[in-house]
Scaffold this motif. Structure first.
Motif, PDB file in Angstrom:
ATOM      1  N   GLN A 162       0.830  -1.202   0.000  1.00 40.44           N
ATOM      2  CA  GLN A 162       0.000   0.000   0.000  1.00 40.44           C
ATOM      3  C   GLN A 162       0.869   1.260   0.000  1.00 40.44           C
ATOM      4  O   GLN A 162       0.559   2.231  -0.695  1.00 40.44           O
ATOM      5  N   GLY A 163       1.934   1.225   0.789  1.00 39.11           N
ATOM      6  CA  GLY A 163       2.866   2.346   0.776  1.00 39.11           C
ATOM      7  C   GLY A 163       3.554   2.495  -0.567  1.00 39.11           C
ATOM      8  O   GLY A 163       3.751   3.614  -1.057  1.00 39.11           O
ATOM      9  N   ALA A 164       3.913   1.361  -1.188  1.00 42.04           N
ATOM     10  CA  ALA A 164       4.584   1.408  -2.491  1.00 42.04           C
ATOM     11  C   ALA A 164       3.678   2.010  -3.548  1.00 42.04           C
ATOM     12  O   ALA A 164       4.131   2.786  -4.410  1.00 42.04           O
ATOM     13  N   TRP A 165       2.387   1.692  -3.509  1.00 42.25           N
ATOM     14  CA  TRP A 165       1.463   2.233  -4.519  1.00 42.25           C
ATOM     15  C   TRP A 165       1.306   3.746  -4.370  1.00 42.25           C
ATOM     16  O   TRP A 165       1.102   4.441  -5.360  1.00 42.25           O
ATOM     17  N   ILE A 166       1.402   4.250  -3.142  1.00 41.74           N
ATOM     18  CA  ILE A 166       1.373   5.701  -2.949  1.00 41.74           C
ATOM     19  C   ILE A 166       2.600   6.333  -3.602  1.00 41.74           C
ATOM     20  O   ILE A 166       2.510   7.340  -4.298  1.00 41.74           O
TER      21      ILE A 166
END
Length: 207
Positions: A162-166
């Motif tokens: 989820q952090g990577a997609w941000i």
């Protein structure tokens, strides 16, 4: 003493009663001498099962849900701060993750206000993996490290993704974003190789 705990027998949140006991040397059923220290246990008021006091270390379902929500929120703020807040795509993705976590009324104004309040980490500033002098990094450790032991590997990996997609919402990873995501992985007890694999996978995974 009464309280709430996650009952291993019921498989859900229940009330417990704290109990204490001692083993005794008995003669014809009469206790004569105590054997060993006082033993503590908890008894579920629903199923009457008795468990060691270590069962209280398992968070309740309600508490675990709150911890997971706070983790998603903090990761979103940390990655957004590391990459800068000028990108509308990144702000939108961060808000989407935060709303998915349960903060349904959270918008860009609230996210930017939260980042401003955590003045120890300016937008775009290099991320301090150890949390020294960085309010957001301290929040990251506080939110993720207590949660990590209670999540299976796929759950911890999902948080990192989820952090990577941000970070990828506005293009390739910036160095500061990679540092922030590496810190997330460390707090979640993910190996360096696992973090690298997941960050690479995020670039190929539709979201």
């Amino acid at each position: 003493m009464l309280g709430d705990f996650f009952c291993p027998g019921c498989g859900g949140d229940r009330n417990y009663r704290r109990q204490h006991g001692r083993r005794w040397l008995r003669l014809f059923g009469t206790p004569l001498l105590p054997l060993g220290p006082v033993l503590g246990s908890v008894q579920c008021t629903s199923c009457s099962g008795r468990y060691g006091v270590e069962s209280l270390e398992q968070p309740t379902s309600v508490r675990l849900t709150g911890m997971l929500r706070d983790a998603q929120y903090t990761i979103a703020l940390a990655v957004l701060a590391a990459g800068g807040t000028t990108s509308s795509s990144a702000r939108g993705e961060a808000c989407a993750v935060i709303r998915e976590a349960g903060f349904e009324d959270c918008g860009e104004a609230q996210v930017l206000a939260a980042l401003a309040a955590l003045s120890g980490q300016s937008a775009g500033e290099p991320f301090d993996v150890h949390g020294v002098g960085s309010a957001l990094a301290i929040e990251l450790h506080a939110a993720l490290e207590p949660l990590a032991p209670h999540l299976a590997q796929p759950g911890r990996e999902r948080l990192l993704l989820q952090g990577a997609w941000i970070a990828l919402a506005d293009g390739r990873y910036r160095p500061q974003e990679r540092e922030a995501l590496a810190a997330v992985g460390t707090c979640l007890r993910l190996s360096t190789d696992a973090v690298a694999r997941l960050l690479e996978a995020a670039t190929r995974t539709p979201h």
